[in-house]
Design a protein around this motif. Structure first.
Motif, short mmCIF file in Angstrom:
data_model
loop_
_atom_site.label_atom_id
_atom_site.label_comp_id
_atom_site.label_asym_id
_atom_site.label_seq_id
_atom_site.Cartn_x
_atom_site.Cartn_y
_atom_site.Cartn_z
N SER A 126 0.82 -1.22 0.00
CA SER A 126 0.00 0.00 0.00
C SER A 126 0.85 1.26 0.00
O SER A 126 0.48 2.25 -0.62
N LEU A 127 1.96 1.25 0.72
CA LEU A 127 2.78 2.47 0.81
C LEU A 127 4.02 2.42 -0.08
O LEU A 127 4.77 3.39 -0.14
N LYS A 128 4.23 1.29 -0.75
CA LYS A 128 5.34 1.13 -1.70
C LYS A 128 6.72 1.35 -1.04
O LYS A 128 7.64 1.90 -1.65
N ILE A 129 6.82 0.93 0.22
CA ILE A 129 8.11 0.97 0.92
C ILE A 129 8.65 -0.47 0.92
O ILE A 129 8.00 -1.36 1.48
N PRO A 130 9.81 -0.71 0.29
CA PRO A 130 10.35 -2.08 0.35
C PRO A 130 10.48 -2.54 1.81
O PRO A 130 11.12 -1.86 2.62
N SER A 131 9.83 -3.65 2.14
CA SER A 131 9.71 -4.05 3.55
C SER A 131 10.03 -5.52 3.74
O SER A 131 9.63 -6.35 2.92
N PHE A 132 10.76 -5.79 4.81
CA PHE A 132 11.30 -7.13 5.03
C PHE A 132 11.03 -7.57 6.46
O PHE A 132 11.04 -6.76 7.38
N THR A 133 10.80 -8.87 6.60
CA THR A 133 10.57 -9.45 7.92
C THR A 133 11.73 -10.38 8.24
O THR A 133 11.99 -11.31 7.47
N ILE A 134 12.41 -10.09 9.33
CA ILE A 134 13.56 -10.91 9.72
C ILE A 134 13.16 -11.79 10.90
O ILE A 134 12.74 -11.29 11.94
N GLU A 135 13.27 -13.10 10.71
CA GLU A 135 12.96 -14.06 11.78
C GLU A 135 14.27 -14.43 12.48
O GLU A 135 15.12 -15.14 11.93
N LEU A 136 14.42 -13.93 13.70
CA LEU A 136 15.67 -14.10 14.45
C LEU A 136 15.77 -15.47 15.10
O LEU A 136 14.79 -15.97 15.66
N GLY A 137 16.97 -16.02 15.07
CA GLY A 137 17.25 -17.19 15.90
C GLY A 137 16.99 -18.52 15.20
O GLY A 137 16.06 -18.66 14.42
N ASN A 138 17.85 -19.46 15.54
CA ASN A 138 17.74 -20.81 15.00
C ASN A 138 16.38 -21.43 15.32
O ASN A 138 15.86 -21.24 16.42
N ASP A 139 15.83 -22.15 14.35
CA ASP A 139 14.50 -22.75 14.53
C ASP A 139 14.47 -23.77 15.66
O ASP A 139 13.40 -24.08 16.20
N LYS A 140 15.62 -24.29 16.03
CA LYS A 140 15.65 -25.30 17.11
C LYS A 140 15.39 -24.67 18.48
O LYS A 140 15.04 -25.37 19.43
N LEU A 141 15.60 -23.36 18.60
CA LEU A 141 15.30 -22.69 19.87
C LEU A 141 13.79 -22.74 20.10
O LEU A 141 13.01 -22.80 19.16
N THR A 142 13.37 -22.71 21.37
CA THR A 142 11.93 -22.76 21.65
C THR A 142 11.42 -21.37 22.00
O THR A 142 12.14 -20.54 22.54
N HIS A 143 10.13 -21.13 21.69
CA HIS A 143 9.47 -19.87 22.06
C HIS A 143 9.16 -19.86 23.55
O HIS A 143 8.76 -20.88 24.07
N PRO A 144 9.23 -18.73 24.23
CA PRO A 144 9.89 -17.52 23.76
C PRO A 144 11.40 -17.64 23.96
O PRO A 144 11.85 -18.19 24.96
N ILE A 145 12.16 -17.14 22.99
CA ILE A 145 13.63 -17.20 23.12
C ILE A 145 14.05 -16.28 24.27
O ILE A 145 13.68 -15.11 24.31
N GLN A 146 14.76 -16.84 25.23
CA GLN A 146 15.14 -16.08 26.43
C GLN A 146 16.17 -14.99 26.09
O GLN A 146 16.98 -15.16 25.19
N LEU A 147 16.11 -13.93 26.88
CA LEU A 147 16.99 -12.77 26.60
C LEU A 147 18.48 -13.12 26.74
O LEU A 147 19.32 -12.44 26.17
N ASN A 148 18.79 -14.18 27.49
CA ASN A 148 20.22 -14.52 27.62
C ASN A 148 20.81 -15.11 26.34
O ASN A 148 22.01 -15.34 26.26
N LYS A 149 19.98 -15.34 25.33
CA LYS A 149 20.49 -15.82 24.02
C LYS A 149 20.88 -14.64 23.12
O LYS A 149 21.22 -14.82 21.95
N ILE A 150 20.80 -13.44 23.65
CA ILE A 150 20.90 -12.25 22.81
C ILE A 150 22.24 -12.13 22.10
O ILE A 150 22.28 -11.72 20.93
N ASP A 151 23.35 -12.50 22.76
CA ASP A 151 24.66 -12.25 22.14
C ASP A 151 24.79 -12.96 20.80
O ASP A 151 25.22 -12.37 19.80
N LYS A 152 24.41 -14.23 20.79
CA LYS A 152 24.52 -15.01 19.55
C LYS A 152 23.56 -14.47 18.48
O LYS A 152 23.90 -14.36 17.30
N ILE A 153 22.35 -14.13 18.91
CA ILE A 153 21.33 -13.66 17.97
C ILE A 153 21.68 -12.27 17.43
O ILE A 153 21.45 -11.96 16.27
N TYR A 154 22.27 -11.45 18.28
CA TYR A 154 22.58 -10.08 17.85
C TYR A 154 23.80 -10.01 16.93
O TYR A 154 23.91 -9.10 16.10
#
Ligand code: ZN
Length: 279
Positions: free
Chosen positions: A234-262
């Motif tokens: 609708s707004l013609k802004i190129p837009s992307f969705t980034i799914e963070l973290g390996n799929d093997k991790l379980t929801h919700p990914i705990q904040l202590n995993k941040i270093d690897k994910i960041y």
């Protein structure tokens, strides 16, 4: 143990440290909706959002880190917490809700459980990322009643969090948008309704986002009503969705995993801004 208060304190400390900031509205339960800005206000801007899905709150932490690290002159707006009520449900449960009728309703919508760790919606049981006006309700995964995930709402843009977000976006000029979710190490691009030229551009940018992250890029088939769908179509802004973290991790990914994910997120952002940023 992660808590909503500790996440909120991190957001407030950015304000205390002088990052340019505005409150663009309030959530259904009255939480402030925060927008931060770095770089120049002239020229087209980049938009980075996170935590529209409650259980994916690790994305909020990634954006907080990006705000701290960002030192480029291209202007960038960061909205780290699009769904604060939902994130609070995930982290704190429903005890904080004073209205007993709402508290009981949420308990029922959550399959009679006080454990909200897998909740994705806002505090009205609407999935904010299928509520936007882009082929709204046309997905085969559509849900028509309030629940923890997938309910499209009574009408497009029915939710106060999304209304405030769209008002915030309205008078600004963005050259690109990135929405952080979790999980899967994937970059989604290319809403189905884009024309061939838009699709090619999106695919090329997605390649450049995915490469430094070592993520896969996948065309977002079957997605409707999402923020990236709406912004790109609708707004013609190129837009992307980034799914963070390996799929093997379980929801919700705990904040202590941040270093690897960041790791590599800022490197990716820098490359994207250097290539596509407009001053
Ligand atoms: Zn998500």
């Amino acid at each position: 143990m992660d808590s909503f208060l500790s996440l909120k304190r991190e957001i407030l400390s950015l304000i205390e440290n002088g990052v340019e900031h505005e409150i663009y509205g309030k959530s259904f339960l009255g939480e402030n909706l925060h927008a931060f800005h770095k770089g120049s206000y002239s020229g087209k801007q980049l938009l980075i959002t996170a935590s529209i899905h409650a259980r994916e709150y690790i994305s909020c932490k990634v954006v907080i880190n990006l705000i701290k690290d960002y030192d480029l002159s291209t202007g960038c707006y960061f909205l780290p917490l699009l769904n604060p009520d939902g994130v609070r449900l995930v982290l704190d449960g429903n005890d904080f809700i004073e209205d007993n009728a709402l508290k009981n309703l949420l308990f029922r919508l959550n399959n009679n459980s006080n454990n909200f760790s897998l909740w994705k919606a806002n505090a009205r049981g609407v999935d904010l990322n299928v509520n936007f006006d882009a082929m709204w309700g046309k997905s085969k995964f559509t849900t028509f009643l309030p629940c923890s995930s997938g309910f499209i709402g009574e009408e497009p843009n029915s939710e106060i969090e999304n209304i405030n977000l769209l008002n915030f976006i309205e008078n600004k000029k963005f050259f690109m948008s990135i929405a952080y979710h979790s999980k899967g190490n994937v970059v989604y691009y290319g809403f189905e309704k884009l024309n061939m030229k838009e699709f090619k551009i999106a695919k090329n940018i997605a390649k450049n986002i995915a490469k430094p992250l070592n993520y896969k890029k996948i065309q977002s088939k079957g997605s409707t009503g999402g923020l990236s769908d709406y912004l790109s179509y609708s707004l013609k802004i190129p837009s992307f969705t980034i799914e963070l973290g390996n799929d093997k991790l379980t929801h919700p990914i705990q904040l202590n995993k941040i270093d690897k994910i960041y790791k590599n997120q800022y490197r990716m952002l820098k490359k994207i801004v250097e290539k596509y940023g407009v001053l």
